[in-house]
Design an enzyme around this catalytic site. Structure first.
Site, PDB file in Angstrom:
ATOM      1  N   GLU A  34       0.733  -1.234  -0.001  1.00 16.08           N
ATOM      2  CA  GLU A  34      -0.016  -0.090   0.021  1.00 16.08           C
ATOM      3  C   GLU A  34       0.797   1.230  -0.066  1.00 16.08           C
ATOM      4  O   GLU A  34       2.118   1.339   0.309  1.00 16.08           O
ATOM      5  CB  GLU A  34      -0.923   0.067   1.152  1.00 16.08           C
ATOM      6  CG  GLU A  34      -1.702  -1.238   1.614  1.00 16.08           C
ATOM      7  CD  GLU A  34      -2.966  -1.214   2.529  1.00 16.08           C
ATOM      8  OE1 GLU A  34      -3.556  -1.841   2.744  1.00 16.08           O
ATOM      9  OE2 GLU A  34      -2.729  -0.177   3.217  1.00 16.08           O
TER      10      GLU A  34
ATOM     11  N   CYS B 168       6.305  -6.374   8.087  1.00 20.52           N
ATOM     12  CA  CYS B 168       7.137  -5.685   8.868  1.00 20.52           C
ATOM     13  C   CYS B 168       7.549  -6.570  10.122  1.00 20.52           C
ATOM     14  O   CYS B 168       6.777  -7.367  10.407  1.00 20.52           O
ATOM     15  CB  CYS B 168       6.557  -4.294   9.309  1.00 20.52           C
ATOM     16  SG  CYS B 168       8.037  -3.494  10.569  1.00 20.52           S
TER      17      CYS B 168
ATOM     18  N   CYS C  34       5.531  -3.477  16.399  1.00 19.59           N
ATOM     19  CA  CYS C  34       5.033  -2.297  17.464  1.00 19.59           C
ATOM     20  C   CYS C  34       3.472  -2.868  17.404  1.00 19.59           C
ATOM     21  O   CYS C  34       2.446  -3.138  16.452  1.00 19.59           O
ATOM     22  CB  CYS C  34       4.965  -1.132  16.718  1.00 19.59           C
ATOM     23  SG  CYS C  34       6.739  -0.512  16.518  1.00 19.59           S
TER      24      CYS C  34
ATOM     25  N   CYS D 209       0.511  -0.732  15.606  1.00 17.92           N
ATOM     26  CA  CYS D 209       0.694  -0.758  13.852  1.00 17.92           C
ATOM     27  C   CYS D 209       0.046  -1.936  13.382  1.00 17.92           C
ATOM     28  O   CYS D 209       0.433  -2.994  13.549  1.00 17.92           O
ATOM     29  CB  CYS D 209       2.281  -0.416  13.873  1.00 17.92           C
ATOM     30  SG  CYS D 209       2.367  -0.089  11.849  1.00 17.92           S
TER      31      CYS D 209
ATOM     32  N   GLU E 278      10.037  -1.648   7.878  1.00 21.20           N
ATOM     33  CA  GLU E 278      11.140  -0.765   8.653  1.00 21.20           C
ATOM     34  C   GLU E 278      12.099  -0.136   7.712  1.00 21.20           C
ATOM     35  O   GLU E 278      12.781  -1.124   7.352  1.00 21.20           O
ATOM     36  CB  GLU E 278      11.523  -1.315   9.841  1.00 21.20           C
ATOM     37  CG  GLU E 278      12.862  -0.893  10.651  1.00 21.20           C
ATOM     38  CD  GLU E 278      12.591   0.468  10.941  1.00 21.20           C
ATOM     39  OE1 GLU E 278      11.712   1.066  11.413  1.00 21.20           O
ATOM     40  OE2 GLU E 278      13.609   1.373  10.533  1.00 21.20           O
TER      41      GLU E 278
ATOM     42  N   SER F 122      10.540   7.154  15.834  1.00 26.25           N
ATOM     43  CA  SER F 122       9.432   6.683  16.208  1.00 26.25           C
ATOM     44  C   SER F 122       9.597   6.747  17.745  1.00 26.25           C
ATOM     45  O   SER F 122      10.368   5.477  18.164  1.00 26.25           O
ATOM     46  CB  SER F 122       8.744   5.503  15.852  1.00 26.25           C
ATOM     47  OG  SER F 122       8.405   5.788  14.363  1.00 26.25           O
ATOM     48  N   LEU F 123       9.324   7.586  18.796  1.00 29.76           N
ATOM     49  CA  LEU F 123       9.840   7.688  19.901  1.00 29.76           C
ATOM     50  C   LEU F 123       8.603   6.949  21.106  1.00 29.76           C
ATOM     51  O   LEU F 123       8.701   6.023  21.645  1.00 29.76           O
ATOM     52  CB  LEU F 123      10.099   8.885  20.496  1.00 29.76           C
ATOM     53  CG  LEU F 123      10.724   8.832  21.690  1.00 29.76           C
ATOM     54  CD1 LEU F 123      12.229   8.134  21.850  1.00 29.76           C
ATOM     55  CD2 LEU F 123      11.272  10.226  22.243  1.00 29.76           C
ATOM     56  N   HIS F 124       7.645   7.762  20.806  1.00 33.95           N
ATOM     57  CA  HIS F 124       6.169   7.383  21.662  1.00 33.95           C
ATOM     58  C   HIS F 124       6.240   7.270  23.195  1.00 33.95           C
ATOM     59  O   HIS F 124       5.192   7.230  23.689  1.00 33.95           O
ATOM     60  CB  HIS F 124       5.700   6.099  21.119  1.00 33.95           C
ATOM     61  CG  HIS F 124       5.615   5.970  19.479  1.00 33.95           C
ATOM     62  ND1 HIS F 124       5.144   7.028  18.670  1.00 33.95           N
ATOM     63  CD2 HIS F 124       6.020   4.971  18.515  1.00 33.95           C
ATOM     64  CE1 HIS F 124       5.048   6.682  17.321  1.00 33.95           C
ATOM     65  NE2 HIS F 124       5.650   5.421  17.569  1.00 33.95           N
TER      66      HIS F 124
ATOM     67  N   CYS G 227      -1.462   7.185   9.500  1.00 36.33           N
ATOM     68  CA  CYS G 227      -0.297   6.297  10.072  1.00 36.33           C
ATOM     69  C   CYS G 227      -0.752   5.070  10.787  1.00 36.33           C
ATOM     70  O   CYS G 227      -1.639   5.192  11.550  1.00 36.33           O
ATOM     71  CB  CYS G 227       0.191   7.256  11.084  1.00 36.33           C
ATOM     72  SG  CYS G 227       1.008   8.662  10.292  1.00 36.33           S
TER      73      CYS G 227
END
Ligand code: SAH
Length: 345
Positions: free
Chosen positions: A93, A113, A117, A120, A161, A215-217, A334
Site C-alpha cells: 500500500e 514488517c 509495534c 501498528c 521498517e 518513532s519515540l512514543h 499512520c
C-alpha cells in the site's frame, strides 16, 4: 542464472552494466532516464537504443513492475490510497497526499514488517520480504502517472521498517535524487524508523541531508517496551545518543514522532521527561493521535488533551506540531496500512 533487475540500478551501475556488455556508457544513461525521468518501463519501445542492443538487454535482464490493483479516493481530502500488485502477486500500500507545499508520497519499504509495534497494522503478519529499489521507485512513478501530478516529497512511512532494508532503501534514495532521473531533493525525503541504533550511526556516515524521523512514543523505557519490541534491544538513552550523532554529522533537524495514547503516554510526567531528553537537541516533535486498529484496544486522547500536550511541550521549549490526519476514511492514516488484501485474488 539470475537475471539482473534493470530498473533497480543506479546510474553508475547501469553504465557499468552497459560497458560490460561491450556498449558505450551513455547508453546506460539513456536507459536510466527512460525509467526514472520518463517513467517508462517497456525497454522494447526505447527507440533510442539500437534493436540489437534492446534484444541483448532483454535476454540478460528483467524489469520489475508494480501495477495498480485498487485505488481508494478520500471524500475528506484529496488523499488517495493505492494497492499495488508486485510481480510475485504480493500487495503493498502507498498513499498520495496533497499539501500546500506540494504532493507527498508515503511509500512502503517492505511487504509486512517484523518490528512488531503493538499499535501498528503493518506488522501484524510479520515480514514477508524486502522491496527492491525499483519497487519503491515505481510506487512513486505509478502514482505520478495516475494522478498526472509531480511528487515533490517522499516519506518512508508506509509498511516496513526502512532501516531493516538498509541497502535497498539507500539505493532508492540515490536513484530518486539523481538529476538524470526524478531529481528529488534529498531534503524532501523523510526516513522514519522505530530506532535501529547501529543503522542510525551507519546512516549518519552517509552524510545525506534527508530528514530522520524517530518513532519515540514514550520517554520511558518501561512504557516504550510495552509497545515497541525494538526497545528490548536499544534503550532510549542509546537511541538519543545515536540521534545526537546523526544531528551532529548531518546538521539536520531531527523529528521525533510521538503517537499519543490515552492514559499511556499523555501525562505531565511524560511531558517533563520528554522535554528533558530532547532539550539541547535540534529536534521537533510530531504528535500523532492514535489511529484505531482492531488489535490494539487503546484510544487517542481527545482533541483538547492533544492540544494541551502540544502546549505543554511548547512551554517547555520543545517545538511540537500535531500531524494532520489524511484520508482516515480510507484507512490511509499512520499505522492503518494493513495488508487487507495480501495477494491478487
Ligand atoms: N517503521 C517506521 C515507519 C512506521 S509508520 C517507523 O517505525 O518509524 C510512521 C509512524 O506511524 C511511526 O511513528 C509509527 O510508530 C506510527 N504509527 C503506527 N501505527 C500507528 C497508529 N495506529 N496510530 C498512530 N500512529 C501510528
Amino acid at each position: 542464472m539470475n537475471k539482473i533487475e534493470l530498473n533497480s540500478m543506479s546510474l553508475d551501475e547501469l553504465k557499468d552494466f552497459i560497458v560490460n556488455i561491450g556498449e558505450k556508457s551513455f547508453r546506460g544513461q539513456q536507459i536510466f532516464t527512460y525509467f526514472n525521468r520518463n517513467k517508462n518501463i517497456d525497454i522494447e519501445s526505447l527507440a533510442l537504443l539500437p534493436k540489437e542492443l534492446r534484444k541483448k538487454i532483454i535476454d540478460i535482464s528483467f524489469i520489475n513492475e508494480v501495477k495498480i490493483y485498487k485505488k481508494f479516493d478520500s471524500d475528506i481530502d484529496n488523499t488517495k490510497k493505492y494497492l499495488f500488485a508486485l510481480s510475485d502477486d504480493n500487495i503493498i500500500e502507498s498513499v498520495f497526499m496533497q499539501y500546500k507545499h506540494g504532493n507527498t508520497a508515503c511509500i512502503s519499504t517492505q511487504v509486512g514488517c517484523r518490528m512488531g509495534c503493538k499499535f501498528c497494522a503493518s506488522t501484524k503478519e510479520g515480514l514477508i520480504r524486502n522491496l527492491t529499489p525499483a519497487e519503491m521507485l515505481n510506487q512513486i512513478y505509478m502514482m505520478e502517472k495516475d494522478t498526472k501530478e509531480t511528487i515533490s516529497n517522499v516519506v518512508l512511512m508506509g509498511s516496513g521498517e526502512p532501516l531493516d532494508n538498509y541497502e535497498n532503501v539507500l539505493k532508492f534514495i540515490n536513484i530518486i535524487h539523481d538529476e538524470n532521473g526524478h531529481n528529488m531533493s534529498l531534503r524532501n525525503i523523510t526516513l522514519s524508523t522505530c530506532g535501529i541504533v547501529p543503522k542510525i550511526y551507519e546512516l549518519a556516515k552517509e552524510n545525506l541531508p534527508i530528514t530522520l524521523s524517530i518513532s519515540l512514543h514514550s520517554p520511558f523505557d518501561k512504557v516504550r517496551l510495552k509497545m515497541m519490541p525494538i526497545s528490548k534491544k536499544y534503550s532510549i538513552s542509546e537511541l538519543i545518543k545515536a540521534c545526537k550523532a546523526y544531528g551532529n554529522s548531518t546538521n539536520r533537524r531531527l523529528t521525533f514522532e510521538y503517537t499519543l495514547i490515552e492514559d499511556i503516554n499523555d501525562s505531565e510526567t511524560e511531558l517533563d521527561e520528554l522535554a528533558n531528553i530532547l532539550r539541547g537537541l535540534n529536534a521537533h516533535v510530531n504528535l500523532i493521535p492514535l489511529n484505531p486498529i482492531k488489535e490494539y484496544d487503546k484510544e487517542s486522547p481527545n482533541r483538547d488533551n492533544i492540544e494541551m500536550f502540544q502546549k505543554g511541550l511548547l512551554n517547555r521549549g520543545i517545538p511540537a506540531t500535531i500531524r494532520r490526519e489524511m484520508g482516515s476514511d480510507i484507512s490511509a492514516s499512520c499505522g492503518q496500512l494493513r495488508r487487507s488484501i495480501t495477494h491478487i485474488q
